[in-house]
Design a protein around this motif. Structure first.
Motif, PDB file in Angstrom:
ATOM      1  N   ASN A 160       0.465  10.978  -3.877  1.00 38.67           N
ATOM      2  CA  ASN A 160      -0.708  11.839  -3.736  1.00 38.67           C
ATOM      3  C   ASN A 160      -1.546  11.394  -2.547  1.00 38.67           C
ATOM      4  OD1 ASN A 160      -0.162  13.456  -6.004  1.00 38.67           O
ATOM      5  ND2 ASN A 160      -1.109  11.958  -7.378  1.00 38.67           N
ATOM      6  N   LEU A 161      -2.308  12.324  -1.992  1.00 43.85           N
ATOM      7  CA  LEU A 161      -3.229  11.967  -0.919  1.00 43.85           C
ATOM      8  C   LEU A 161      -4.356  11.108  -1.476  1.00 43.85           C
ATOM      9  CD1 LEU A 161      -3.497  15.392   0.961  1.00 43.85           C
ATOM     10  CD2 LEU A 161      -2.037  13.430   1.509  1.00 43.85           C
ATOM     11  N   LYS A 162      -4.916  10.269  -0.643  1.00 40.29           N
ATOM     12  CA  LYS A 162      -5.989   9.385  -1.089  1.00 40.29           C
ATOM     13  C   LYS A 162      -7.308  10.148  -1.188  1.00 40.29           C
ATOM     14  CE  LYS A 162      -3.919   5.148   0.752  1.00 40.29           C
ATOM     15  NZ  LYS A 162      -4.108   3.977   1.645  1.00 40.29           N
ATOM     16  N   TYR A 163      -8.099   9.756  -2.184  1.00 36.27           N
ATOM     17  CA  TYR A 163      -9.411  10.361  -2.402  1.00 36.27           C
ATOM     18  C   TYR A 163     -10.269  10.214  -1.132  1.00 36.27           C
ATOM     19  CZ  TYR A 163     -13.914  11.350  -4.617  1.00 36.27           C
ATOM     20  OH  TYR A 163     -15.125  11.884  -4.931  1.00 36.27           O
ATOM     21  N   PRO A 164     -11.041  11.212  -0.716  1.00 36.28           N
ATOM     22  CA  PRO A 164     -11.419  12.432  -1.439  1.00 36.28           C
ATOM     23  C   PRO A 164     -10.474  13.605  -1.257  1.00 36.28           C
ATOM     24  CG  PRO A 164     -12.653  12.300   0.580  1.00 36.28           C
ATOM     25  CD  PRO A 164     -11.801  11.060   0.552  1.00 36.28           C
ATOM     26  N   GLU A 165      -9.408  13.452  -0.483  1.00 35.54           N
ATOM     27  CA  GLU A 165      -8.470  14.559  -0.330  1.00 35.54           C
ATOM     28  C   GLU A 165      -7.630  14.716  -1.581  1.00 35.54           C
ATOM     29  OE1 GLU A 165      -6.528  13.067   3.247  1.00 35.54           O
ATOM     30  OE2 GLU A 165      -7.365  14.766   4.341  1.00 35.54           O
ATOM     31  N   THR A 166      -7.161  15.933  -1.824  1.00 30.43           N
ATOM     32  CA  THR A 166      -6.281  16.196  -2.963  1.00 30.43           C
ATOM     33  C   THR A 166      -5.000  16.847  -2.450  1.00 30.43           C
ATOM     34  OG1 THR A 166      -7.244  18.381  -3.371  1.00 30.43           O
ATOM     35  CG2 THR A 166      -8.219  16.511  -4.543  1.00 30.43           C
ATOM     36  N   GLY A 167      -3.948  16.618  -3.184  1.00 33.31           N
ATOM     37  CA  GLY A 167      -2.680  17.221  -2.797  1.00 33.31           C
ATOM     38  C   GLY A 167      -1.536  16.252  -2.963  1.00 33.31           C
ATOM     39  N   ALA A 168      -0.335  16.789  -2.946  1.00 28.49           N
ATOM     40  CA  ALA A 168       0.878  15.988  -3.077  1.00 28.49           C
ATOM     41  C   ALA A 168       1.556  15.879  -1.720  1.00 28.49           C
ATOM     42  CB  ALA A 168       1.821  16.613  -4.090  1.00 28.49           C
ATOM     43  N   GLN A 169       2.272  14.801  -1.538  1.00 26.00           N
ATOM     44  CA  GLN A 169       2.944  14.565  -0.265  1.00 26.00           C
ATOM     45  C   GLN A 169       4.333  13.988  -0.540  1.00 26.00           C
ATOM     46  OE1 GLN A 169       1.836  11.239   2.665  1.00 26.00           O
ATOM     47  NE2 GLN A 169       0.913  13.032   3.622  1.00 26.00           N
ATOM     48  N   VAL A 170       5.319  14.515   0.169  1.00 21.27           N
ATOM     49  CA  VAL A 170       6.669  13.976   0.065  1.00 21.27           C
ATOM     50  C   VAL A 170       7.170  13.665   1.464  1.00 21.27           C
ATOM     51  CG1 VAL A 170       7.613  16.331   0.000  1.00 21.27           C
ATOM     52  CG2 VAL A 170       9.036  14.414  -0.696  1.00 21.27           C
ATOM     53  N   SER A 171       7.703  12.472   1.613  1.00 19.44           N
ATOM     54  CA  SER A 171       8.226  12.013   2.895  1.00 19.44           C
ATOM     55  C   SER A 171       9.742  11.906   2.806  1.00 19.44           C
ATOM     56  CB  SER A 171       7.614  10.658   3.267  1.00 19.44           C
ATOM     57  OG  SER A 171       8.282  10.082   4.366  1.00 19.44           O
ATOM     58  N   ILE A 172      10.426  12.533   3.766  1.00 19.12           N
ATOM     59  CA  ILE A 172      11.891  12.484   3.829  1.00 19.12           C
ATOM     60  C   ILE A 172      12.263  11.804   5.134  1.00 19.12           C
ATOM     61  CG2 ILE A 172      14.027  13.790   3.640  1.00 19.12           C
ATOM     62  CD1 ILE A 172      10.862  15.665   2.994  1.00 19.12           C
ATOM     63  N   ARG A 173      12.933  10.670   5.047  1.00 13.57           N
ATOM     64  CA  ARG A 173      13.240   9.892   6.255  1.00 13.57           C
ATOM     65  C   ARG A 173      14.734   9.575   6.310  1.00 13.57           C
ATOM     66  NH1 ARG A 173      10.017   4.432   7.918  1.00 13.57           N
ATOM     67  NH2 ARG A 173       8.396   6.011   8.151  1.00 13.57           N
ATOM     68  N   TRP A 174      15.319   9.832   7.483  1.00 12.50           N
ATOM     69  CA  TRP A 174      16.716   9.491   7.738  1.00 12.50           C
ATOM     70  C   TRP A 174      16.806   8.451   8.841  1.00 12.50           C
ATOM     71  CZ3 TRP A 174      15.123  14.576   7.235  1.00 12.50           C
ATOM     72  CH2 TRP A 174      15.767  15.372   6.266  1.00 12.50           C
ATOM     73  N   PRO A 175      17.745   7.549   8.776  1.00 13.41           N
ATOM     74  CA  PRO A 175      18.123   6.824   9.995  1.00 13.41           C
ATOM     75  C   PRO A 175      18.700   7.843  10.973  1.00 13.41           C
ATOM     76  CG  PRO A 175      19.011   5.759   8.032  1.00 13.41           C
ATOM     77  CD  PRO A 175      18.483   7.075   7.587  1.00 13.41           C
ATOM     78  N   ARG A 176      18.329   7.763  12.223  1.00  7.45           N
ATOM     79  CA  ARG A 176      18.785   8.781  13.181  1.00  7.45           C
ATOM     80  C   ARG A 176      20.313   8.836  13.262  1.00  7.45           C
ATOM     81  NH1 ARG A 176      16.088  10.870  18.736  1.00  7.45           N
ATOM     82  NH2 ARG A 176      17.856  12.113  19.457  1.00  7.45           N
ATOM     83  N   SER A 177      20.954   7.736  13.022  1.00 12.41           N
ATOM     84  CA  SER A 177      22.407   7.709  13.085  1.00 12.41           C
ATOM     85  C   SER A 177      23.031   8.580  11.991  1.00 12.41           C
ATOM     86  CB  SER A 177      22.921   6.281  12.945  1.00 12.41           C
ATOM     87  OG  SER A 177      22.475   5.717  11.719  1.00 12.41           O
ATOM     88  N   GLU A 178      22.320   8.789  10.876  1.00 11.52           N
ATOM     89  CA  GLU A 178      22.830   9.624   9.792  1.00 11.52           C
ATOM     90  C   GLU A 178      22.690  11.109  10.093  1.00 11.52           C
ATOM     91  OE1 GLU A 178      24.319   8.881   6.984  1.00 11.52           O
ATOM     92  OE2 GLU A 178      24.171   6.694   7.028  1.00 11.52           O
ATOM     93  N   LEU A 179      21.596  11.479  10.762  1.00 15.52           N
ATOM     94  CA  LEU A 179      21.301  12.894  10.985  1.00 15.52           C
ATOM     95  C   LEU A 179      21.782  13.375  12.334  1.00 15.52           C
ATOM     96  CD1 LEU A 179      19.864  15.156   9.406  1.00 15.52           C
ATOM     97  CD2 LEU A 179      17.826  14.671  10.760  1.00 15.52           C
TER      98      LEU A 179
END
Length: 433
Positions: A411-430
């Protein structure tokens, strides 16, 4: 998702107990009961109602033979039928225990086995009913039973407090083992069903990606017969002359065959032009393909790409990545109040996409469980609108992790609201081009 119903039906059937399995378990029980009765009566020479005991075992043998003869080995029992079969085992063992000392019999703990089998494969309501039958049987055996067989001329007196302790041990063992088996089985089957739905989703996406190739193949295959029709139509047009009553029909046939040839030519040309595009997917195009389908839902979508190197990652078109990212975008749009931001970045080593919405965010207890199959909780009143986070999020997470991605939900830190998802690849994979 629609895929979940298909997977759920398939795996609910696979959880049904196979009759052959219960028959084999009962043969094992029958062999053990006969061996124990004969050992106690003939080797230990304890006074034992052998005839009555073997009669109860014979009933199990007859029932087993009847079930094996009347049913195919592949038959799966309905929950009610399986409960009745297991219920008979409870009552048959209770009868044997009644004639051989009740709860003082060291084999009395085996009465919990049918309940454990039921908890691993039958609905909870059927297991509870079978558990009640077992509880009643154990309670009766605690008060009423024939004496425990012992050496001739000696009657072994078992203190009531000891029998009460055995009663507690059997009841608690049955409850604990049954609950444990139920939880393990439910989680394993939920995971198996979810993985099956994941495969179905991936197959659907791969099928859609293959449509372009099928169109090109169809155009190529239709080209030869259509050319033959066109040649024959032109020959007929020259042969019949302009005064023939069939002249207009042949002329129409010729024009329509030319039209079909033009359509097939465009299909072939389009496929040839798009083949490289369909095979290669630059990172910016990947972002656009994921974002574009969600622009018409009244939520502002803000996307940006932070390039740390000049060379943009270019990957092969991957149906799993497209489906997974699309599902995460759909969840973000469903829960967002006004906007969803998509921040992407890449450098020489890492490729990352961060999707953030301004909705209520994840509940605290959900953060640790997110991505589990069939989980359906998120805080806020928008839950009803979005329908929960369950199988779809699990499929997205599974498909992206298969591509080499690492996902983080927070979740975002207060006072902001909302959900966050991070998708990370090693560049060699993508980046494969």
């Amino acid at each position: 998702m629609n895929l979940s119903s298909t997977a759920a039906e398939e795996f609910s059937r696979s959880r049904m107990l196979r009759l052959q399995t219960l028959i084999r378990l009962r043969w094992l029980a029958v062999a053990g009961q006969i061996a124990t009765i004969l050992f106690v009566a003939m080797f230990l020479k304890f006074p034992l109602p052998v005839g009555y005991c073997l009669s109860l075992v014979a009933i199990s043998i007859v029932l087993n033979i009847y079930l094996a003869q009347r049913n195919p080995s592949t038959r799966r029992l309905t929950p009610v039928s399986a409960m009745l079969v297991l219920g008979f085992d409870v009552l048959q063992l209770s009868g044997l225990l009644f004639m051989t000392g009740g709860l003082a019999n060291p084999f009395s703990i085996l009465i919990c086995v049918p309940v454990i089998i039921s908890s691993a494969s039958l609905p909870m309501s059927r297991t509870l009913l079978l558990g009640l039958v077992t509880f009643f049987s154990v309670s009766v055996l605690g008060f009423y039973s024939l004496p425990l067989p012992w050496y001739e001329g000696t009657q072994l007196e078992i203190p009531r407090v000891f029998l009460f302790g055995v009663w507690i041990a059997i009841v608690s063992t049955t409850a604990f083992a049954a609950f444990y088996a139920y939880r393990v089985s439910a989680e394993a089957n939920a995971l198996a069903g979810a993985l099956s739905a994941t495969e179905l989703a991936l197959q659907r996406e791969q099928h859609l990606s293959a449509i372009d190739g099928l169109a090109a193949a169809a155009a190529h295959e239709l080209g030869t017969p259509l050319a033959t029709i066109s040649v024959v139509a032109k020959e007929m047009q020259r042969a019949i002359g302009p005064d023939s009553p069939f002249h207009e029909d042949v002329q129409l046939l010729t024009s329509q065959s030319e039209r079909c040839r033009d359509i097939l030519q465009r299909l072939t040309t389009l496929s040839a032009e798009d083949e490289e595009h369909m095979r290669r997917l630059p990172f910016s195009s990947l972002i656009e393909e994921v974002v574009a389908p969600h622009r018409e839902f009244g939520i502002e979508l803000i996307s940006s790409i932070d390039a740390k190197t000049e060379n943009e990652p270019v990957s092969r078109r991957n149906a799993g990545i497209l489906f997974g990212l699309g599902n995460l975008m759909e969840n973000a749009v469903d829960f967002a109040c006004d906007e969803v931001t998509i921040k992407a970045r890449y450098d020489a080593n890492i490729v990352e996409i961060v999707i953030t919405d301004d909705g209520p965010g994840y509940s605290q207890h959900m953060i640790q469980q997110i991505g589990e199959p069939y989980m359906k909780h998120r805080s806020g009143s928008q839950l009803d609108k979005a329908g929960g986070l369950g199988l779809g999020l699990f499929i997205a997470k599974t498909l992206l992790e298969r591509s080499g991605a690492n996902l983080k939900f927070n979740n975002l830190k207060y006072p902001e609201t909302g959900a966050q998802v991070s998708i990370r690849w090693p560049r060699s994979e993508l980046d494969v081009f």
